[in-house]
Scaffold this motif. Structure first.
Motif, mmCIF file in Angstrom:
data_model
loop_
_atom_site.group_PDB
_atom_site.id
_atom_site.type_symbol
_atom_site.label_atom_id
_atom_site.label_comp_id
_atom_site.label_asym_id
_atom_site.label_seq_id
_atom_site.Cartn_x
_atom_site.Cartn_y
_atom_site.Cartn_z
ATOM 1 N N LEU A 150 54.834 39.852 44.495
ATOM 2 C CA LEU A 150 55.369 40.770 44.100
ATOM 3 C C LEU A 150 54.520 42.243 44.307
ATOM 4 O O LEU A 150 54.920 43.602 44.582
ATOM 5 N N GLY A 151 53.438 41.965 43.748
ATOM 6 C CA GLY A 151 52.448 43.304 43.475
ATOM 7 C C GLY A 151 51.770 43.614 44.935
ATOM 8 O O GLY A 151 51.842 44.869 45.159
ATOM 9 N N SER A 152 51.658 42.721 45.778
ATOM 10 C CA SER A 152 51.172 43.084 46.988
ATOM 11 C C SER A 152 52.041 43.511 48.075
ATOM 12 O O SER A 152 51.927 44.507 48.943
ATOM 13 N N TRP A 153 53.216 43.490 47.823
ATOM 14 C CA TRP A 153 54.629 43.870 48.550
ATOM 15 C C TRP A 153 55.113 45.213 48.208
ATOM 16 O O TRP A 153 55.774 45.750 49.123
ATOM 17 N N ILE A 154 55.315 45.459 46.866
ATOM 18 C CA ILE A 154 56.208 46.273 46.404
ATOM 19 C C ILE A 154 55.906 47.840 46.614
ATOM 20 O O ILE A 154 56.996 48.643 46.741
ATOM 21 N N LEU A 195 63.100 41.280 44.893
ATOM 22 C CA LEU A 195 63.792 41.283 43.536
ATOM 23 C C LEU A 195 63.411 39.796 42.942
ATOM 24 O O LEU A 195 63.572 39.536 41.853
ATOM 25 N N PHE A 196 63.697 38.564 43.894
ATOM 26 C CA PHE A 196 63.820 37.253 43.593
ATOM 27 C C PHE A 196 62.467 36.556 43.548
ATOM 28 O O PHE A 196 62.622 35.340 42.925
ATOM 29 N N VAL A 197 61.428 37.126 43.879
ATOM 30 C CA VAL A 197 60.245 36.204 43.921
ATOM 31 C C VAL A 197 59.754 35.708 42.720
ATOM 32 O O VAL A 197 59.332 34.702 42.634
ATOM 33 N N LEU A 198 59.819 36.451 41.733
ATOM 34 C CA LEU A 198 59.370 35.972 40.393
ATOM 35 C C LEU A 198 60.374 34.643 40.066
ATOM 36 O O LEU A 198 59.661 33.698 39.372
ATOM 37 N N PHE A 199 61.747 34.752 40.212
ATOM 38 C CA PHE A 199 62.430 33.735 39.862
ATOM 39 C C PHE A 199 61.998 32.515 40.795
ATOM 40 O O PHE A 199 62.008 31.528 40.323
#
Length: 428
Positions: free
Chosen positions: A346-350, A58-62
């Motif tokens: 995010l894309g790799s983990w989601i 949830l917070f990796v983009l931030f």
């Protein structure tokens, strides 16, 4: 091959990441047994571990925005200091027999946020610590340290839990965060150059997204790994132990996983020497090997076959990891690098939780063997999908020999261990 170690900033970065990985090897073992000692519930363990993973996603983009806004050294030092505090609190609760599942959930979630702040900054810092022509060997050395740290940490975690209990294992994890924070103080590099003034978080995220989607090879690989990682998480992490229980046994399965890690170390040594123009093509093609372990579990679950498959997978993973980090560092503008990494993460983990949840019901419906064969096919198809991209096949790495000559001509007076060189020029 070891030229990046001449630069002081890189030495501190590599040391900090190595110590981080030692802690990351200790923590899962210590936390797992701490929760099981507390309640004996696998469900509770899943909740505690899942809370950390969820907060990281949830917070990796931030985290990417933060790492592109302020000096990455500051992000690394601050996040590791906070990590030391959260893990020290967990250790204190366990050692004083005052731990409860709600408290562990809250602290695990906090540690997940800390991880989300640290990971984009950590990944994006490497290109700032070495000249452009040394990015590939620098990434290979970082990967070697990561794998060595994980091996040592897992072994240390097992010993600590058996000898003095999980609480002291968690205390050692807190100590590794503190030591890493001290090491990262030495990563003295300039902030990424930027022309923008003050913008909001949403605007920064939009700018990172534009950079992420502007290059087909970036989003094509991330999309491929969304499928590949989901298949591997379900097949190897969930079905693998179940198959091992019925065939080679638990201890042998541990040996197979250790062989995969040993393959990663060997792969890192190979990646130090690889010099090809189409580095990303080589890295992606190597990922066909990710299907070997799934096929071995489905068709011939014997120790010999699975050991060979594990080593092959480990070698292949490192070729891709180094190729990917090098390609990203050479072709993404430095001031947007952390945000691109955050979208990559995010894309790799989601889809990983989806793969872990869905594989059980699927195996119950059609059988474990057929499920593993389907997952292996998904891995192969995901790699083929990445290779259909013309940009993935044709992206060229910076010529190491040419750049080395140019760098030597312009920096003949540089001394090993001096301050980090100027920020590498972005290559579009």
């Amino acid at each position: 091959m070891l030229a990046p170690l001449r630069y002081g900033a890189f030495q501190y970065l590599a040391a900090g990441r190595l110590v981080n990985m030692v802690g990351n090897g200790v923590a899962p073992i210590a936390l797992a047994f701490a929760v099981l000692d507390l309640t004996g519930s696998v469900r509770d363990l899943g909740l505690v571990v899942g809370a950390r993973s969820l907060m990281t996603v949830l917070f990796v983009l931030f985290g990417g925005v933060v790492a592109d806004r302020i000096p990455r050294r500051m992000v690394l030092v601050g996040s590791n200091a906070l990590g030391a505090l959260t893990q020290a609190a967990v250790a204190a609760l366990v050692l004083t027999d005052t731990a409860t599942i709600p408290l562990l959930l809250a602290l695990s979630a906090a540690n997940g946020i800390v991880s989300a702040l640290a990971q984009p900054a950590s990944a994006a810092a490497t290109p700032q610590t070495v000249p452009p022509e040394l990015i590939q060997p620098a990434n290979a050395i970082i990967r070697l340290g990561i794998n060595a740290g994980m091996i040592g940490g897992a072994s240390l975690g097992g010993l600590l839990v058996a000898a003095v209990g999980p609480g002291w294992g968690l205390a050692v994890d807190a100590l590794t965060f503190a030591v890493a924070a001290v090491a990262f103080v030495g990563v003295r590099v300039a902030a990424p150059p930027t022309e923008k003034t003050h913008t909001g978080v949403i605007a920064d995220l939009r700018e990172g997204w534009t950079e992420f989607t502007a290059r087909t090879w970036v989003w094509a690989v991330v999309l491929g790994f969304m499928i590949l990682n989901a298949a591997l998480a379900g097949g190897v992490n969930v079905l693998g132990p179940a198959v091992a229980d019925e065939t080679i046994g638990r201890s042998a399965w541990g040996v197979v996983l250790a062989a995969e890690t040993a393959g990663m170390v060997l792969g890192g040594l190979i990646a130090l020497r690889v010099r090809v123009r189409r580095l990303l093509l080589l890295g992606v093609a190597c990922m066909f090997a990710e299907s070997f372990l799934l096929l071995g579990l489905a068709l011939t679950p014997t120790v010999a076959v699975l050991l060979v498959a594990g080593v092959a997978v480990g070698i292949a993973v490192e070729q891709f990891a180094v190729a990917w980090d090098t390609s990203i560092a050479q072709h993404i503008p430095p001031d947007r690098l952390a945000r691109v990494y955050s979208y990559d993460m995010l894309g790799s983990w989601i889809a990983i939780p989806l793969g872990q949840i869905a594989v059980g019901p699927l195996a119950a419906a059609i059988g474990t063997r057929d499920t593993l064969l389907i997952l292996a096919a998904l891995v192969v198809l995901s790699v083929l999908g990445m290779l259909t991209s013309r940009e993935v096949r044709r992206l060229q790495a910076v010529n190491p020999d040419r750049d080395t000559d140019a760098a030597q001509a312009g920096s003949a007076d540089d001394e090993p261990g001096d301050a980090a060189p100027a920020e590498p020029v972005a290559r579009a």
